[in-house]
Design a protein around this motif. Sequence first.
Motif, short mmCIF file in Angstrom:
data_model
loop_
_atom_site.label_atom_id
_atom_site.label_comp_id
_atom_site.label_asym_id
_atom_site.label_seq_id
_atom_site.Cartn_x
_atom_site.Cartn_y
_atom_site.Cartn_z
N PHE A 47 0.82 -1.21 0.00
CA PHE A 47 0.00 0.00 0.00
C PHE A 47 0.85 1.26 0.00
O PHE A 47 1.99 1.25 0.45
CB PHE A 47 -0.89 0.03 1.25
CG PHE A 47 -1.89 -1.09 1.31
CD1 PHE A 47 -3.13 -0.97 0.71
CD2 PHE A 47 -1.58 -2.27 1.97
CE1 PHE A 47 -4.05 -2.00 0.76
CE2 PHE A 47 -2.49 -3.31 2.03
CZ PHE A 47 -3.73 -3.17 1.43
N LEU A 48 0.27 2.33 -0.51
CA LEU A 48 0.77 3.67 -0.26
C LEU A 48 -0.21 4.32 0.69
O LEU A 48 -1.37 4.53 0.35
CB LEU A 48 0.89 4.47 -1.55
CG LEU A 48 1.25 5.96 -1.37
CD1 LEU A 48 2.62 6.12 -0.71
CD2 LEU A 48 1.23 6.70 -2.70
N PHE A 49 0.24 4.62 1.92
CA PHE A 49 -0.60 5.27 2.92
C PHE A 49 -0.33 6.76 2.92
O PHE A 49 0.82 7.20 3.01
CB PHE A 49 -0.29 4.72 4.32
CG PHE A 49 -0.62 3.27 4.52
CD1 PHE A 49 -1.75 2.71 3.95
CD2 PHE A 49 0.20 2.47 5.30
CE1 PHE A 49 -2.06 1.38 4.15
CE2 PHE A 49 -0.11 1.14 5.51
CZ PHE A 49 -1.24 0.59 4.94
N GLY A 50 -1.39 7.56 2.85
CA GLY A 50 -1.21 9.01 2.91
C GLY A 50 -2.47 9.77 2.59
O GLY A 50 -3.55 9.18 2.41
N ASN A 51 -2.35 11.08 2.51
CA ASN A 51 -3.44 11.98 2.12
C ASN A 51 -3.15 12.57 0.75
O ASN A 51 -1.99 12.76 0.37
CB ASN A 51 -3.56 13.15 3.12
CG ASN A 51 -4.19 12.72 4.42
OD1 ASN A 51 -4.69 11.61 4.55
ND2 ASN A 51 -4.17 13.60 5.41
#
Length: 206
Positions: free
Chosen positions: A79-83
């Motif tokens: 995953f890429l976790f972020g806003n």
Amino acid sequence: DIIKIVTNLENCKLLSTDKILESKTHKILIDNMDGSYRIKNNYMTPLSSINSEPTAKNQLDLYSYFDKSSKDLNKQFIFLFGNNIGSSPSPFIHNYVLIKNDISNIDYVNFETNNFLNINELTDKPYFFGASVTMPFKENFSKDDDSILAINTLNKKGRFLAFDNTDTKAINYFLKDQPTVILGTGGAAVGAIIACINSNIDNIIV
């Protein structure tokens, strides 16, 4: 060409071996009941966001997609976790590398959220393989290694998470004993400062 067909499960089975459709490089078959073909089309379509209601009957939400892909296809996910990561090129780059290395059971996907608890829940799932972490979560993870104050990489090792900061490693590689200017104060800046400290550079401007 791209062709998208929404029909029942039996028709999907027939159409998946159709001679005409075999020539279509971009073929999207979607069954409107079972959901089996919804996880096989490589386009993650149609899915509803974790932040919105479904827009079509039997539409899978993101969590259902992960669960069903794991159970039916033995998939794992990075995953890429972020806003605000909707336009990030990371999935394209990472999935290209995975395909080129014949790794078909792992997909790289964006996971955009404002809630860190959503991320914590995902890391406990059997399909969680690892993650890239961007703002604002780089400094949210609790860890035993105080030398990593901000992380941008998670790896699953058994039941445990391994934390790393590849920014620090990259900057360590290129650092020289000279004045260092760091632009910004985010998680990457923290990694840069740690790299400077590790290299005994104390002339740092932030």
